[in-house]
Each structure stands twice: as structure tokens, then as C-alpha cells.
Motif scaffolding. Structure first.
Motif, PDB file in Angstrom:
ATOM      1  N   ILE A 123       0.833  -1.209   0.000  1.00 61.36           N
ATOM      2  CA  ILE A 123       0.000   0.000   0.000  1.00 61.36           C
ATOM      3  C   ILE A 123       0.868   1.261   0.000  1.00 61.36           C
ATOM      4  N   LYS A 124       2.069   1.156   0.605  1.00 67.06           N
ATOM      5  CA  LYS A 124       2.998   2.297   0.572  1.00 67.06           C
ATOM      6  C   LYS A 124       3.487   2.539  -0.859  1.00 67.06           C
ATOM      7  N   SER A 180       0.734   4.261  -2.754  1.00 73.66           N
ATOM      8  CA  SER A 180       0.630   5.687  -2.423  1.00 73.66           C
ATOM      9  C   SER A 180       1.769   6.478  -3.060  1.00 73.66           C
ATOM     10  N   LEU A 181       2.989   5.902  -2.987  1.00 73.87           N
ATOM     11  CA  LEU A 181       4.144   6.592  -3.551  1.00 73.87           C
ATOM     12  C   LEU A 181       3.957   6.784  -5.063  1.00 73.87           C
ATOM     13  N   LEU A 205       1.148   6.963  -6.769  1.00 74.75           N
ATOM     14  CA  LEU A 205       0.145   8.002  -7.028  1.00 74.75           C
ATOM     15  C   LEU A 205       0.738   9.384  -6.780  1.00 74.75           C
ATOM     16  N   LEU A 206       1.530   9.493  -5.686  1.00 78.35           N
ATOM     17  CA  LEU A 206       2.107  10.799  -5.342  1.00 78.35           C
ATOM     18  C   LEU A 206       3.040  11.283  -6.454  1.00 78.35           C
TER      19      LEU A 206
END
Lengths: 138, 504
Positions: free
Chosen positions: A68-69, A72-73, A75-76
């Protein structure tokens, strides 16, 4: 799950090769077949092969970061890649390229960063699905 | 440079959702980011509305690819108003969710999903490209699928199967229609289509495509005879989720119908808009009759969504500037009111532990203020002056009288009366009659453990939305003026076309 020495040994050698191949696909993208999506899938396949050979705990240990990290990374990075276009006063998401040619990589621009974001997102989400299914199996 | 701002309603929810994913273990952070995020979106959308009112349609070519080759983002008055309402509902739901959503759902990324849902809805409102619209529908649907089953109770899965199946079917029809339309017209940019469609030679094929779009959006808007998934699924998830679904999701379908059948498909009004008219009348009737047969708080409200959708489609089908303005006004009013009614049903459920009208009662005796908070949206829904629903119905009916559709108007008035009957039924059963368990104040055990802060957080959005209903009712003039301007923009599509295809 059945343990196979051949597969386990092979996967250890195949993992780095497949990862390098996935980077190659990532960098080749944009103008030629390849790109973040395919690259991310190949990278996920590399880890999936390792997981089939050695089990889900070994694979999670090897990955180090939680899927999940990685999602997120990814997408960021994809979001951040849109900012330069706004800063130089162009329309949102316009590709901004540097004029310098780098060896191996070629030209660097915001679409490359967007692709890196897609790469991480696809890698993360595929691994999240695979690991969740594997853990449920136990 | 200022036109870049119209991408923000789409990109901000994404940014907030991703921020939440980084703190995915700490639910408290999610709540604050979500609340802050919806507030920022609300402010931004109001700024955009002010811009659009003062400067006209704003468009943006994403990635600097010229229209019609790239993706256009277009904020005309209708889109912008919808984005503002979405932000209002998003903010109200954010408050309500903090007070009502259980920790398990929060832990499984409830708040990021809410932001993704808002992103999909805003995207659908703002895009000027049909394929891009399809993509935003998918973003919205996938978030809504997850929100619908989050928590995984038996009823939720049962509802979700129907919801997912029918919506996937509608997406497939949508995609097929997109393909055929591209084959016929050679473009998918809405402005470009509006310009080219009068010159397309295969008018029959165009009519077929327009009906395919009507079916695809009809499923999403829940018009007759495509509404069956709605009452089967909307009463199953937590109230905050039902409320935001009830308020916004079907209205995206209505928005798409209005956009398509005013700007793009006006080549055969005699056929397409008559079809819409028949469907609108049957939608109104079946919805309200379905509601009369129910005895579950949320099921009654769900059926009323359908009957109210009928009024909006009626406004579109009558196809005069006044009627379309009425439909737009109706959407604004209905989103606020319907969300609020669902919120109230949730409060009653928290207190009494049930949505079943037969088991409820006596709420007015101990909580008269809650009774008042129910009455405002309920009477507004039924169309009692001077609340917002009266003006919405008034405009649609006046437009109907102008084009002399007396039979249709008769039905619309009858449905208004039956709506009042349903709202009275809820009032009688839930608020007025005594609790079947006795004269004392029977409260659910779990209700006594809810902290008073949470209670305020639940009541705040209800009061907020009730106030908006009253404001729309008493100051209907400016709201109606903007609805009228939005309808003007839709009917005279040349302004829209020029803004997107650039005479800049």
C-alpha cells in the motif's frame, strides 16, 4: 504449497533479471512499446514468481515496503509530475522536457515521472492483490 | 492562467486521498484530512462558480493537446453548479461520517474511498469529452462498489450484486454507444459533436446511438424501466453512504442525459424527447406508487428518489428553456433535500435501532427539534411552499403548461400529492404515534454510549442542509436566475462550442 528446489533456485536468478527487464520496458516507453504499466506488471511478475517458489512471507520480506505504501508513492509521483506544467505557465499536464540527453535514459521529462508513478502503482496493486489472496489461502 | 483552476475539483480529492493512504494506519488523521479536504473543495468550487458567472464558460485543454484531439475540461454554468452542490454534499457527508461510521469501516479506507468517489463525480461533471466521461463514470462506480460492500454484511452483498450487475451492463452499453458514435461522427469531443451532428448523413444510426446513450444513462439515473437496482441496494450500506449515493450518483446520470440531449442529440426531438417524456411520466408514477407500498424508512426514501428523477427528466423532455431551467433547479433542490432525509433516517436508526416504520414511534414526543428537522426536507420534497421543492415543481409545471402537455402536468401534480402522502406516513409512524414498546423514551443501548461531540457532528450537517433548503426557498430568485442562465447555455450551444474549440 509444494516446495521445488529448481524453481526456488531459478527464481533467485530470475528476479534481478526480470526487474532489470522491467526497468528497460519503463524507460523504453512513451515513444516505443513499453511504459510504466507493462514495466510494473513485469516487476510484479518477478516478485510473484519469487512468492510461488518461496512462499508469501519470504516474498514480503524481500519487498521490504508494504504494497500500500508503494501504491501511495506511485500516485504521489504521478501527481507531482503534473506540477512543472503549471509552474512554467502551460496547460495542466503538458509534458515538460529537459533539453539535455542523458546516457541510457535519454531525455528526461514529466511524462517519464508520470510513468514511474504508474510503474509503482501497478507493481503495488498487483502485489497487494497477490499477497492478500495468498494470505487468505493459509 | 486562471482557467487552470477548473482542474482542481478533480485533482484535489485525489491529492487528499493519497495523503490519507500515506497515513493509512491512523484513522483519526483520515477524519481530519477528509473534513479539511471537503472544505477546501467547497471553497475552490465556489471560487470557480464566481469565475464562471463573471466570465462565462471556462475551458482547459489538458496536456495542451488542441481540442478536439485532446481531452477538454469544460466548466459551464451547469457543470459548475453541480460541482458546487457535490462539494456541499461532500462536506456534509464528511461531518456525518465522523459521527456515524464504525471504526472497522474507517480502518478499511472509508475516507479515501469517499474522496475517490467525489473525484469521479466531479470529473464526470467537468469533462468535455465522451470517452473521458466514461472513464469518470468508472472511477465513480468502482469507488461506489467498494463503499457499498465495505463492512461486508449479508444485506450489503445482496444489494451490491444487483447494483454492480446492472451498472456494469449499463457501462457496456455506454461503451458500445461511444464506439458507434465515433464511427458515425468521427469525434468524441462534446463541443465538436455539437458542431458536426447537424451534418451527419446517417440520421437513423444517430438516433439509435442516442437511444443507446439514453439506456446507458437511464440505468445510472434510475429512470423507468431501468431503476430496479436502486431500491434493491440503497437501503443496505451505512446511512452516510446511502445519503451521498442518494444525493449524487443518480444525478450524475441525469446530468449526462441533460448534457447529451440538449447539446448533442437534438436532431430528432420528436422521437428522442417524446421517449424521454413517456419514461419521465412512468418514472414519476412507479416511483411514488412503489414508495406507498413500503414500510422501511430508507426504502420509502429510495423509491422517492426514482419518482423525483421523473420530474427532472420531465423538465428535460419538455425541452423549452424554462423547462430545462426547472430541471436544473430541481436537481439542485433534490440533492440537498434527499441527502438530508437520509441523514435524518440515520439519526432515528441510531436512537431506536431500526428503520422499520412498524417498530418506530414516539420520536416527536422526546425530540421535537428532530421532528422539525425532518419536516423541513420532507415538506420541501413534497413541494409545500415556500420551501425549495415548491419552486422546483412550480417551474417544471409552468413550463409544461406553456407547451400544453396537460395530461403530463396532471400526473406530475398527482405524484406531488402522493409524495406528501408518503412523507405524512413517515411522520405519523416515526414521529407522531407512540412507540409500540410503550410510552417511555425507548432508546437503543448503543445510543447511550455515543459521545455528545459525535451527536453534534451528526446534527450539524442536517441543520446545515435544512438551512440551505430554506434559503433556496426564500431566495429562489437568484438560484432560478442561474438555472435559467445554465439552460440558456445548454440550448444555445454555440457559446459552448466556441469556448472549447477556441476562438481564443
Amino acid at each position: 504449497m509444494m516446495f521445488s528446489v529448481i524453481l526456488s533456485t531459478a527464481s533467485r536468478y530470475l528476479l534481478p533479471l526480470l526487474l532489470i527487464f522491467s526497468f528497460f520496458l519503463l524507460l523504453r516507453g512513451h515513444n516505443e512499446p513499453g511504459g510504466g504499466f507493462v514495466g510494473g506488471l513485469v516487476a510484479a511478475a518477478a516478485y510473484a514468481l519469487y512468492f510461488i517458489a518461496n512462499g508469501v512471507y519470504e516474498a514480503e520480506k524481500l519487498l521490504k515496503a508494504e504494497p500500500i505504501k508503494i501504491i501511495s508513492l506511485g500516485l504521489l509521483i504521478a501527481i507531482l509530475s503534473t506540477i512543472p506544467s503549471i509552474i512554467i505557465g502551460q496547460n495542466f499536464m503538458t509534458g515538460v522536457w529537459l533539453d539535455i540527453n542523458f546516457p541510457v535514459i535519454g531525455k528526461i521529462g514529466t511524462p517519464l515521472f508520470f510513468d514511474v508513478g504508474v510503474y509503482l502503482l501497478v507493481l503495488g496493486i498487483t502485489l497487494k492483490i497477490i499477497f492478500s489472496l495468498a494470505e487468505e489461502d493459509k | 492562467m486562471i482557467n487552470q483552476i477548473i482542474i482542481l475539483p478533480i485533482i484535489l480529492p485525489l491529492i487528499f486521498a493519497v495523503t490519507m493512504l500515506f497515513f493509512w494506519r491512523s484513522v483519526a488523521v483520515h477524519r481530519y484530512i477528509n473534513l479539511f479536504g471537503t472544505l477546501v473543495s467547497l471553497v475552490v468550487s465556489i471560487i470557480i462558480l464566481v469565475q464562471v458567472i463573471s466570465e462565462g464558460i471556462i475551458s482547459l485543454q489538458v496536456g495542451s493537446w488542441q481540442a478536439p484531439f485532446g481531452i477538454s475540461i469544460v466548466a459551464d454554468l451547469l457543470s459548475t453548479v453541480m460541482v458546487v452542490i457535490t462539494a456541499v454534499i461532500g462536506f456534509a457527508t464528511a461531518l456525518y461520517s465522523i459521527g456515524t461510521i464504525d471504526p472497522d469501516r474507517e480502518k478499511y479506507l472509508y475516507y479515501p474511498l469517499l474522496q475517490f468517489l467525489l473525484m469521479g463525480i466531479n470529473g464526470a461533471f467537468l469533462t468535455g469529452d465522451i470517452f473521458n466521461l466514461y472513464v469518470w463514470f468508472e472511477v465513480m462506480l468502482i469507488s461506489s462498489f467498494v463503499l457499498l460492500v465495505l463492512g461486508g454484511t449479508r444485506g450489503q452483498f445482496e444489494g451490491a450484486i444487483k447494483y454492480v450487475t446492472l451498472n456494469l451492463l449499463s457501462s457496456a452499453i455506454f461503451l458500445a454507444a461511444v464506439g458507434i458514435l465515433y464511427g458515425v461522427a468521427g469525434t468524441l469531443n462534446m463541443a465538436d459533436l455539437a458542431r458536426r451532428i447537424p451534418f451527419v448523413e446517417q440520421k437513423e444510426l444517430l438516433t439509435v446511438v442516442s437511444v443507446l446513450f439514453m439506456i446507458a444513462f437511464g440505468v445510472k439515473a434510475a429512470i423507468f424501466p431501468l431503476f430496479f437496482w436502486l431500491p434493491a441496494s440503497y437501503h443496505t450500506p451505512p446511512v452516510a453512504v446511502s445519503a451521498i449515493f442518494a444525493g449524487l450518483l443518480t444525478k450524475v446520470g441525469v446530468y449526462a442525459l441533460i448534457r447529451f440531449f440538449t447539446t448533442i442529440f437534438v436532431h430528432d426531438i420528436g422521437f428522442t424527447h417524446n421517449l424521454l417524456l413517456i419514461s419521465a411520466v412512468l418514472t414519476m408514477l412507479t416511483g411514488v406508487l412503489g414508495a406507498a407500498a413500503q414500510s422501511d424508512f430508507r426504502k420509502i426514501l429510495s423509491f422517492h428518489i426514482i419518482s423525483q428523477i421523473g420530474y427532472m427528466i420531465l423538465g428535460l423532455a419538455l425541452f423549452s428553456p424554462l423547462a430545462i431551467a426547472g430541471a436544473i433547479f430541481y436537481i439542485i433542490h433534490h440533492i440537498i433535500v434527499k441527502t438530508n432525509l437520509f441523514f435524518v433516517s440515520g439519526v432515528v436508526d441510531k436512537m431506536k435501532g431500526s428503520f422499520d416504520l412498524n417498530k418506530l414511534g414516539g420520536v416527536y414526543k422526546f425530540y421535537p427539534l428532530l421532528g422539525l428537522l425532518f419536516l423541513i426536507p420532507a415538506l420541501s420534497l413534497a413541494g409545500i411552499p415556500p420551501l425549495s421543492g415548491f419552486w422546483a415543481k412550480f417551474v417544471v409545471i409552468k413550463a409544461g403548461l406553456e407547451v400544453q402537455e396537460y395530461f403530463v402536468i396532471g400526473i406530475a401534480l398527482l405524484v406531488g400529492l402522493l409524495t406528501l402522502f408518503s412523507m405524512t406516513k413517515i411522520w405519523n409512524e416515526v414521529f407522531w404515534k407512540d412507540d409500540p414498546r410503550g410510552y417511555e423514551n425507548h432508546l437503543d443501548e448503543s445510543y447511550k454510549q455515543i459521545t455528545s461531540t459525535k451527536k453534534y457532528l451528526v446534527i450539524a450537517p442536517i441543520v446545515f442542509l435544512a438551512l440551505i433548503t430554506i434559503i433556496i426557498g426564500f431566495y429562489a430568485e437568484p438560484f432560478f436566475k442561474y438555472a435559467n442562465d445554465a439552460a440558456e447555455q445548454l440550448i444555445n450551444s454555440s457559446v459552448y462550442i466556441n469556448s472549447v474549440l477556441g476562438m481564443r
